[in-house]
Design an enzyme around this catalytic site. Structure first.
Site, PDB file in Angstrom:
ATOM      1  N   GLU A  69      -7.149   9.920 -14.858  1.00 54.04           N
ATOM      2  CA  GLU A  69      -7.255  10.254 -13.512  1.00 54.04           C
ATOM      3  C   GLU A  69      -6.330  11.339 -12.962  1.00 54.04           C
ATOM      4  O   GLU A  69      -6.735  12.331 -12.379  1.00 54.04           O
ATOM      5  CB  GLU A  69      -6.940   8.750 -12.628  1.00 54.04           C
ATOM      6  CG  GLU A  69      -7.125   9.107 -11.299  1.00 54.04           C
ATOM      7  CD  GLU A  69      -8.386   8.186 -10.671  1.00 54.04           C
ATOM      8  OE1 GLU A  69      -8.843   7.253 -11.178  1.00 54.04           O
ATOM      9  OE2 GLU A  69      -8.842   8.327  -9.412  1.00 54.04           O
ATOM     10  N   ALA A 112     -15.703   2.901  -1.730  1.00 50.45           N
ATOM     11  CA  ALA A 112     -15.216   1.681  -0.436  1.00 50.45           C
ATOM     12  C   ALA A 112     -13.785   1.499  -0.536  1.00 50.45           C
ATOM     13  O   ALA A 112     -13.324   0.721  -0.107  1.00 50.45           O
ATOM     14  CB  ALA A 112     -16.014   0.480  -0.906  1.00 50.45           C
ATOM     15  N   SER A 153     -13.608   4.171  -9.647  1.00 55.12           N
ATOM     16  CA  SER A 153     -13.176   4.949 -10.773  1.00 55.12           C
ATOM     17  C   SER A 153     -12.215   4.297 -11.600  1.00 55.12           C
ATOM     18  O   SER A 153     -12.406   4.440 -12.772  1.00 55.12           O
ATOM     19  CB  SER A 153     -12.736   6.286 -10.231  1.00 55.12           C
ATOM     20  OG  SER A 153     -11.462   5.942  -9.476  1.00 55.12           O
ATOM     21  N   GLU A 170       0.740  -1.398   0.089  1.00 55.08           N
ATOM     22  CA  GLU A 170      -0.026   0.182  -0.078  1.00 55.08           C
ATOM     23  C   GLU A 170       0.791   1.185   0.000  1.00 55.08           C
ATOM     24  O   GLU A 170       1.888   1.357   0.750  1.00 55.08           O
ATOM     25  CB  GLU A 170      -0.942   0.068   1.251  1.00 55.08           C
ATOM     26  CG  GLU A 170      -2.322   0.410   0.858  1.00 55.08           C
ATOM     27  CD  GLU A 170      -2.996  -0.701   0.007  1.00 55.08           C
ATOM     28  OE1 GLU A 170      -2.959  -0.300  -1.235  1.00 55.08           O
ATOM     29  OE2 GLU A 170      -3.533  -1.671   0.536  1.00 55.08           O
ATOM     30  N   ASP A 221       3.064   2.214  -4.887  1.00 59.03           N
ATOM     31  CA  ASP A 221       2.956   2.378  -6.376  1.00 59.03           C
ATOM     32  C   ASP A 221       3.936   3.668  -6.704  1.00 59.03           C
ATOM     33  O   ASP A 221       4.617   3.700  -7.648  1.00 59.03           O
ATOM     34  CB  ASP A 221       1.650   2.069  -6.996  1.00 59.03           C
ATOM     35  CG  ASP A 221       0.539   3.197  -6.360  1.00 59.03           C
ATOM     36  OD1 ASP A 221       0.736   3.844  -5.483  1.00 59.03           O
ATOM     37  OD2 ASP A 221      -0.591   2.972  -7.162  1.00 59.03           O
ATOM     38  N   ASP A 269      -4.237   0.765  -9.380  1.00 58.94           N
ATOM     39  CA  ASP A 269      -5.872   0.454  -9.585  1.00 58.94           C
ATOM     40  C   ASP A 269      -5.929   0.273 -11.088  1.00 58.94           C
ATOM     41  O   ASP A 269      -6.808  -0.789 -11.550  1.00 58.94           O
ATOM     42  CB  ASP A 269      -6.545   1.520  -8.991  1.00 58.94           C
ATOM     43  CG  ASP A 269      -6.160   1.588  -7.528  1.00 58.94           C
ATOM     44  OD1 ASP A 269      -5.674   0.871  -6.851  1.00 58.94           O
ATOM     45  OD2 ASP A 269      -6.800   2.708  -7.045  1.00 58.94           O
ATOM     46  N   SER A 328     -11.643   0.838  -6.078  1.00 58.86           N
ATOM     47  CA  SER A 328     -11.370   1.366  -7.654  1.00 58.86           C
ATOM     48  C   SER A 328     -12.535   1.274  -8.320  1.00 58.86           C
ATOM     49  O   SER A 328     -12.423   0.819  -9.635  1.00 58.86           O
ATOM     50  CB  SER A 328     -10.291   0.464  -8.052  1.00 58.86           C
ATOM     51  OG  SER A 328      -9.271   0.561  -7.166  1.00 58.86           O
TER      52      SER A 328
HETATM   53  C1  GAF Z   1      -5.062   4.563  -4.159  1.00 59.95           C
HETATM   54  C2  GAF Z   1      -4.496   4.754  -5.315  1.00 59.95           C
HETATM   55  F1  GAF Z   1      -5.201   5.116  -6.243  1.00 59.95           F
HETATM   56  C3  GAF Z   1      -3.289   3.940  -5.654  1.00 59.95           C
HETATM   57  O1  GAF Z   1      -2.652   4.263  -6.770  1.00 59.95           O
HETATM   58  C4  GAF Z   1      -2.613   3.559  -4.554  1.00 59.95           C
HETATM   59  O2  GAF Z   1      -1.587   4.589  -4.194  1.00 59.95           O
HETATM   60  C5  GAF Z   1      -3.431   3.187  -3.344  1.00 59.95           C
HETATM   61  O3  GAF Z   1      -4.455   4.196  -2.994  1.00 59.95           O
HETATM   62  C6  GAF Z   1      -2.469   3.134  -2.160  1.00 59.95           C
HETATM   63  O4  GAF Z   1      -1.901   1.897  -2.176  1.00 59.95           O
HETATM   64  O5  GAF Z   1      -6.103   3.410  -4.442  1.00 59.95           O
END
Ligand code: GAF
Length: 377
Positions: free
Chosen positions: A155, A118, A123, A31, A34, A167, A121
């Site tokens: 985005e 929630a 979007s 988390e 990315d 995502d 993802s």
């Molecule tokens: C959100 C972001 F869209 C992802 O790119 C990622 O950074 C995530 O948070 C956290 O891991 O979903």
């Protein structure tokens, strides 16, 4: 989920040229790594956006069964020109054009069963479904590996949310029964078998239903802090900070909050690599402790959890989960728990009881099955 082909027929008086679907995702581990050029391990949900679409003579027209009114635009214009939910559609048209592609004018009808708000993802699923439909309608030659970056630009630049590439990659590149091991620097992927059912296991997802609190500002602040830390440490991105000798590296940073942010990212990257190693050798249960330490790191070092998700994780662990963690960007969203398959109801009930004790709005549980990424139906 509504019958989107019949919505299309009702609104446009013709059959669609085709149907395309793209899913939401949960992230097993990795988390806020990315945008630090690190590693992630998401899998796609069966819940998805479905787009019915046809080429049109001019402009883009979109019906969504979640909205009262259709959106239409003759041209996406500059970023920001189209706002609201339609910005995700206009953003994809804009990003494709910006990448040099001729985008076909189109009529679209959309439906979705991806839960909104929630942290799974919805979007990215919308962007990925529209992107896949437009690529096929226009006969555009865009390798699958290059597609997530186009949806991400929609985005980041058009909608204006500073997210990483996880995502959109998950929605586009995941495969059924697998988790997607993605190197967010090279964009190389490896499909990692994640057949929990074959091991008598399940991934229980609990939507915390926590009200979202300052998500956008806090997400951007975390990202800034990571980029500033990388600059101070003299590396291109926090991916380049070694887990070995991390304590000494952290001493080079004066700011204690920044030290904790860096510690989260560096240890989280290592946890992704360790999880992948375990899954490659079929030791699924053993990833549990890595999930739980990921949660502790998000709670204590990255400070992106809220009481509802912490309570859900604790309750799932008390009910016998092998591991549990918040998934997604944070400040609400969903919790994942790796459990014995026959413990889904008991674990969900334990979380619901804990919520009732705390006076929180009841959570929504569901079992997540690793599913197919974006595809033409
Ligand atoms: C959100 C972001 F869209 C992802 O790119 C990622 O950074 C995530 O948070 C956290 O891991 O979903």
């Amino acid at each position: 989920m509504s019958d989107v082909a019949s919505t299309f027929r009702d609104q446009y008086g013709a059959e669609p040229d085709g149907l395309w679907a793209a899913p939401g995702r949960v992230n097993l581990i990795g988390e806020h790594t990315d945008y630090n050029d690190g590693f992630v391990l998401p899998f796609a949900l069966p819940e998805r956006v479905v787009a019915a679409a046809s080429r049109a003579d001019a402009g883009w027209r979109v019906w969504s069964d979640l909205e009262e009114e259709p959106a239409s635009f003759d041209d996406p214009g500059e970023p920001g020109a189209v706002s609201g939910w339609a910005a995700y559609v206009a953003g994809v048209v804009w990003a494709l054009r910006d990448a040099g592609y001729e985008v076909p004018p189109a009529n679209l009808a959309l439906t979705s069963d991806v839960p909104l708000g929630a942290g799974v993802s919805s979007s990215a699923a919308l962007e990925s479904a529209v992107l896949t439909a437009l690529i096929d309608l226009g006969g555009l030659d865009i390798p699958v590996a290059d597609r997530p970056a186009i949806a991400q630009r929609a985005e980041n630049v058009y909608v204006g949310a500073p997210t990483g590439i996880m995502d959109q990659s998950a929605s586009i590149r995941c495969q059924a029964g697998q988790a997607l091991f993605l190197d967010c620097r090279s964009l190389e992927v490896e499909q990692i078998p994640f057949d929990v059912a074959a091991e008598g296991l399940a991934v229980l997802v609990v939507n915390s239903n926590a009200p979202h609190r300052h998500v956008d500002g806090e997400y951007g602040a975390r990202r800034k802090s990571c980029e500033e830390a990388a600059r101070l440490l003299g590396v291109p991105a926090l991916r380049d900070v070694a887990a070995d000798g991390l304590d000494e590296t952290l001493e080079r940073l004066d700011d204690h909050v920044m030290r904790r942010r860096v510690r989260h990212v560096v240890t989280e990257n290592q946890r992704v690599l360790d999880t992948v190693e375990l899954l490659r050798s079929g030791r699924i249960r053993e990833i549990g402790p890595l999930m739980t330490s990921s949660h502790a790191s998000m709670r204590d070092d990255f400070e992106i959890t809220v009481p509802e998700v912490d309570v859900a994780v604790e309750a799932a662990l008390m009910a016998g989960a092998y591991g549990a963690r918040m998934t997604g960007g944070g400040f609400g969203g969903c919790v994942l728990a790796l459990i014995d398959a026959d413990r889904a109801d008991a674990t969900a009930a334990a979380v619901a009881d804990a919520y009732a004790e705390h006076g929180f709005t009841a959570p929504t549980p569901f079992v997540a099955v690793p599913s197919q990424g974006a595809t033409r139906l």
